[in-house]
Design a protein around this motif. Structure first.
Motif, PDB file in Angstrom:
ATOM      1  N   SER A 134       0.846  -1.319  -0.057  1.00  0.00           N
ATOM      2  CA  SER A 134      -0.045   0.152  -0.029  1.00  0.00           C
ATOM      3  C   SER A 134       0.670   1.206  -0.155  1.00  0.00           C
ATOM      4  O   SER A 134       0.508   2.152  -0.535  1.00  0.00           O
ATOM      5  CB  SER A 134      -0.821  -0.028   1.259  1.00  0.00           C
ATOM      6  OG  SER A 134      -0.311   0.026   2.564  1.00  0.00           O
ATOM      7  N   ILE A 135       2.086   1.136   0.627  1.00  0.00           N
ATOM      8  CA  ILE A 135       2.815   2.383   0.705  1.00  0.00           C
ATOM      9  C   ILE A 135       3.378   2.422  -0.742  1.00  0.00           C
ATOM     10  O   ILE A 135       3.478   3.883  -1.558  1.00  0.00           O
ATOM     11  CB  ILE A 135       3.987   2.066   1.691  1.00  0.00           C
ATOM     12  CG1 ILE A 135       3.500   2.087   3.133  1.00  0.00           C
ATOM     13  CG2 ILE A 135       5.161   3.125   1.365  1.00  0.00           C
ATOM     14  CD1 ILE A 135       4.731   1.935   4.216  1.00  0.00           C
ATOM     15  N   PHE A 185       2.967   5.953  -3.686  1.00  0.00           N
ATOM     16  CA  PHE A 185       4.049   6.607  -4.449  1.00  0.00           C
ATOM     17  C   PHE A 185       3.704   6.418  -5.975  1.00  0.00           C
ATOM     18  O   PHE A 185       3.896   7.338  -6.785  1.00  0.00           O
ATOM     19  CB  PHE A 185       5.273   6.282  -4.294  1.00  0.00           C
ATOM     20  CG  PHE A 185       5.891   6.701  -3.031  1.00  0.00           C
ATOM     21  CD1 PHE A 185       6.357   8.040  -2.676  1.00  0.00           C
ATOM     22  CD2 PHE A 185       5.735   6.037  -1.650  1.00  0.00           C
ATOM     23  CE1 PHE A 185       6.931   8.698  -1.449  1.00  0.00           C
ATOM     24  CE2 PHE A 185       6.141   6.540  -0.395  1.00  0.00           C
ATOM     25  CZ  PHE A 185       6.515   7.724  -0.271  1.00  0.00           C
ATOM     26  N   PHE A 186       3.249   5.118  -6.227  1.00  0.00           N
ATOM     27  CA  PHE A 186       3.114   4.907  -7.788  1.00  0.00           C
ATOM     28  C   PHE A 186       1.619   4.295  -7.890  1.00  0.00           C
ATOM     29  O   PHE A 186       1.197   3.224  -7.892  1.00  0.00           O
ATOM     30  CB  PHE A 186       3.990   3.751  -8.104  1.00  0.00           C
ATOM     31  CG  PHE A 186       5.427   4.150  -8.095  1.00  0.00           C
ATOM     32  CD1 PHE A 186       5.857   4.738  -8.928  1.00  0.00           C
ATOM     33  CD2 PHE A 186       5.977   3.827  -6.971  1.00  0.00           C
ATOM     34  CE1 PHE A 186       7.475   5.400  -8.818  1.00  0.00           C
ATOM     35  CE2 PHE A 186       7.251   4.116  -6.707  1.00  0.00           C
ATOM     36  CZ  PHE A 186       7.961   4.726  -7.683  1.00  0.00           C
ATOM     37  N   LYS A 234      -5.919  -0.092  -6.754  1.00  0.00           N
ATOM     38  CA  LYS A 234      -5.293  -0.487  -5.793  1.00  0.00           C
ATOM     39  C   LYS A 234      -5.237   0.365  -4.533  1.00  0.00           C
ATOM     40  O   LYS A 234      -5.328   1.708  -4.578  1.00  0.00           O
ATOM     41  CB  LYS A 234      -3.612  -0.282  -6.186  1.00  0.00           C
ATOM     42  CG  LYS A 234      -3.206  -0.843  -7.342  1.00  0.00           C
ATOM     43  CD  LYS A 234      -3.312  -2.637  -7.169  1.00  0.00           C
ATOM     44  CE  LYS A 234      -3.026  -3.328  -8.391  1.00  0.00           C
ATOM     45  NZ  LYS A 234      -3.097  -4.704  -8.245  1.00  0.00           N
ATOM     46  N   ASP A 235      -5.155  -0.121  -3.467  1.00  0.00           N
ATOM     47  CA  ASP A 235      -5.271   0.426  -1.997  1.00  0.00           C
ATOM     48  C   ASP A 235      -3.936   1.151  -1.639  1.00  0.00           C
ATOM     49  O   ASP A 235      -2.845   0.614  -1.515  1.00  0.00           O
ATOM     50  CB  ASP A 235      -5.860  -0.469  -0.844  1.00  0.00           C
ATOM     51  CG  ASP A 235      -6.964  -0.833  -1.123  1.00  0.00           C
ATOM     52  OD1 ASP A 235      -7.930  -0.308  -1.774  1.00  0.00           O
ATOM     53  OD2 ASP A 235      -7.455  -2.230  -0.833  1.00  0.00           O
ATOM     54  N   THR A 236      -4.057   2.459  -1.231  1.00  0.00           N
ATOM     55  CA  THR A 236      -3.010   3.015  -0.898  1.00  0.00           C
ATOM     56  C   THR A 236      -2.905   3.289   0.756  1.00  0.00           C
ATOM     57  O   THR A 236      -3.913   3.093   1.171  1.00  0.00           O
ATOM     58  CB  THR A 236      -2.954   4.770  -1.483  1.00  0.00           C
ATOM     59  OG1 THR A 236      -4.025   5.293  -0.971  1.00  0.00           O
ATOM     60  CG2 THR A 236      -3.082   4.728  -2.871  1.00  0.00           C
ATOM     61  N   ILE A 293      -5.281   5.347   6.509  1.00  0.00           N
ATOM     62  CA  ILE A 293      -5.228   6.148   7.403  1.00  0.00           C
ATOM     63  C   ILE A 293      -6.470   7.410   7.589  1.00  0.00           C
ATOM     64  O   ILE A 293      -7.105   7.532   8.569  1.00  0.00           O
ATOM     65  CB  ILE A 293      -4.133   7.072   7.218  1.00  0.00           C
ATOM     66  CG1 ILE A 293      -2.690   6.193   7.285  1.00  0.00           C
ATOM     67  CG2 ILE A 293      -3.975   8.190   8.349  1.00  0.00           C
ATOM     68  CD1 ILE A 293      -2.590   5.499   8.526  1.00  0.00           C
ATOM     69  N   HIS A 294      -6.823   7.487   6.435  1.00  0.00           N
ATOM     70  CA  HIS A 294      -8.092   8.471   6.415  1.00  0.00           C
ATOM     71  C   HIS A 294      -9.531   7.869   6.056  1.00  0.00           C
ATOM     72  O   HIS A 294     -10.645   8.750   5.949  1.00  0.00           O
ATOM     73  CB  HIS A 294      -7.930   9.365   5.118  1.00  0.00           C
ATOM     74  CG  HIS A 294      -6.490  10.250   5.579  1.00  0.00           C
ATOM     75  ND1 HIS A 294      -6.255  10.977   6.169  1.00  0.00           N
ATOM     76  CD2 HIS A 294      -5.521  10.114   4.660  1.00  0.00           C
ATOM     77  CE1 HIS A 294      -5.142  11.466   6.289  1.00  0.00           C
ATOM     78  NE2 HIS A 294      -4.392  10.803   5.086  1.00  0.00           N
TER      79      HIS A 294
END
Length: 363
Positions: A117-118, A122-123, A128-130, A135-136
């Protein structure tokens, strides 16, 4: 309903992974490296393409037409995952079974669920889950809470294992069932454990790297079933074929080295051992091992969330392995306090599964 079915499929997969070693206990007269690679040939080479053949028509065409970068990266992560599994035993050797397993499994769970997810933060890629989502959003924070609770459960189970090791004189075994000599060296063990945990998490990275393969299988299925609104249940089966080639490479090299060093090549044709039985139970263990990812793919297709799927997968493996330990009386002779501690750890992991499942249901 999709979230519920996803949890069910992950439970079946976790049950397969937590139970696969039981058939190996029926193998007689063979060294570990001999029955391990025979089982591995089934779990990494024979069964994955068979599963793909039965569920994805013309699956080989997808692999042939895939980009070289996709195949190389997916295979590469499979190789790293294989190294992680092999270094697991070193972590156990220098930290002890319980502490080593707790550190490695905990790292594997956390890194395997968080790092992809990290990367997508960035990409970014559609669907896709970031990390920001975790967090939000309410569902994301709930899933992360489940992850933390599961890590707590692993720590508690590890604590119970350390208490057990102090109370009874048991033969130490690594996660593959091989006997190991424990040489407690915390610094070295921690370093090896971190490396093993990171590399073991590479299976999930391999699944992410091979998503283009799964997406083609999914698009083919949707084209053939235009009335369906969900995703193809078996889309990941084609990704496993390539990832597990990497795992086979690592394990085949290592087991061949051990066969040569221990002079155990003769195991495969030793008529003084029950050859038919040994091959059968090794094949059964290998097939059972692969079923964990067969059902993992089904669960991920239903839940649509790699992080949640990985957390549930690891949680169920740890849960089932500990339950088998209780049923097989591996905790016989320990104090009430130790037994209570491991039960609390198991219950904590069950709570984490419920939390992650709820997080996906409100998504």
């Amino acid at each position: 309903m999709h979230a519920f079915l996803g949890v069910v499929f992950h439970f079946i997969g976790g049950f397969a992974s937590g139970s696969f070693y039981i058939p190996f206990k029926k193998v007689k007269g063979w060294a570990w490296e001999s029955y391990w690679i025979v089982g591995g040939i089934f779990s990494w080479l024979i069964v994955p393409p068979l599963a793909a053949f039965l569920t994805i028509p013309n699956f080989w065409e997808i692999i042939v037409e895939a980009s070289g970068s996709t195949l190389r990266l997916t295979y590469f992560f499979g190789v790293l995952w294989g190294i992680g599994g092999l270094t697991y035993g070193l972590g156990v050797r220098y930290l002890g079974v319980s502490l080593g397993s707790s550190i490695i499994l905990g790292l594997c769970m956390v890194l395997g669920s968080i790092l992809p997810s990290i990367y997508f933060s960035f990409f970014p890629e559609a669907g896709k889950d970031t990390f920001e989502m975790f967090i939000h959003t309410q569902w994301g924070r709930t899933v992360m809470l489940g992850l933390l609770v599961c890590v707590l459960g692993i720590v508690i189970c590890g604590r119970a294992g350390m208490m057990k090791e102090r109370e009874i004189d048991a033969v130490a075994t690594d996660p593959h069932g091989a006997k190991v000599k424990t040489e407690y060296r915390f610094g070295l063990g921690l370093a090896v454990g971190i490396i093993s945990g990171i590399l073991s998490a590479c299976f999930n990275f391999g699944i992410e790297a091979g998503k283009p393969l799964a997406e083609v299988a999914n698009s083919w299925w949707k084209a053939a079933n235009p009335t369906e609104t969900g995703n193809f249940l078996f889309q990941n089966n084609i990704t496993y074929v390539v990832v597990l080639w990497g795992g086979l490479t690592t394990n085949l090299i290592w087991c061949t080295i051990l066969n040569a060093r221990n002079r155990t090549f003769g195991d495969y044709i030793n008529v003084k051992t029950p050859l038919v039985s040994n091959y059968f139970f090794s094949a059964l263990a290998g097939t059972t091992w692969f079923l964990q990812f067969f059902f993992y793919g089904m669960g991920e297709s239903k839940m649509g969330n790699g992080a949640s799927s990985w957390i549930l997968h690891m949680a169920f493996i740890i849960l089932i392995a500990n339950v088998w330990g209780l049923l097989l009386k591996e905790w016989k002779g320990v104090s009430t306090k130790t037994l209570t501690t491991v039960i609390v750890g198991i219950l904590t992991i069950i709570v984490s599964v419920l939390i992650v499942g709820y997080g996906n249901s409100i998504r």
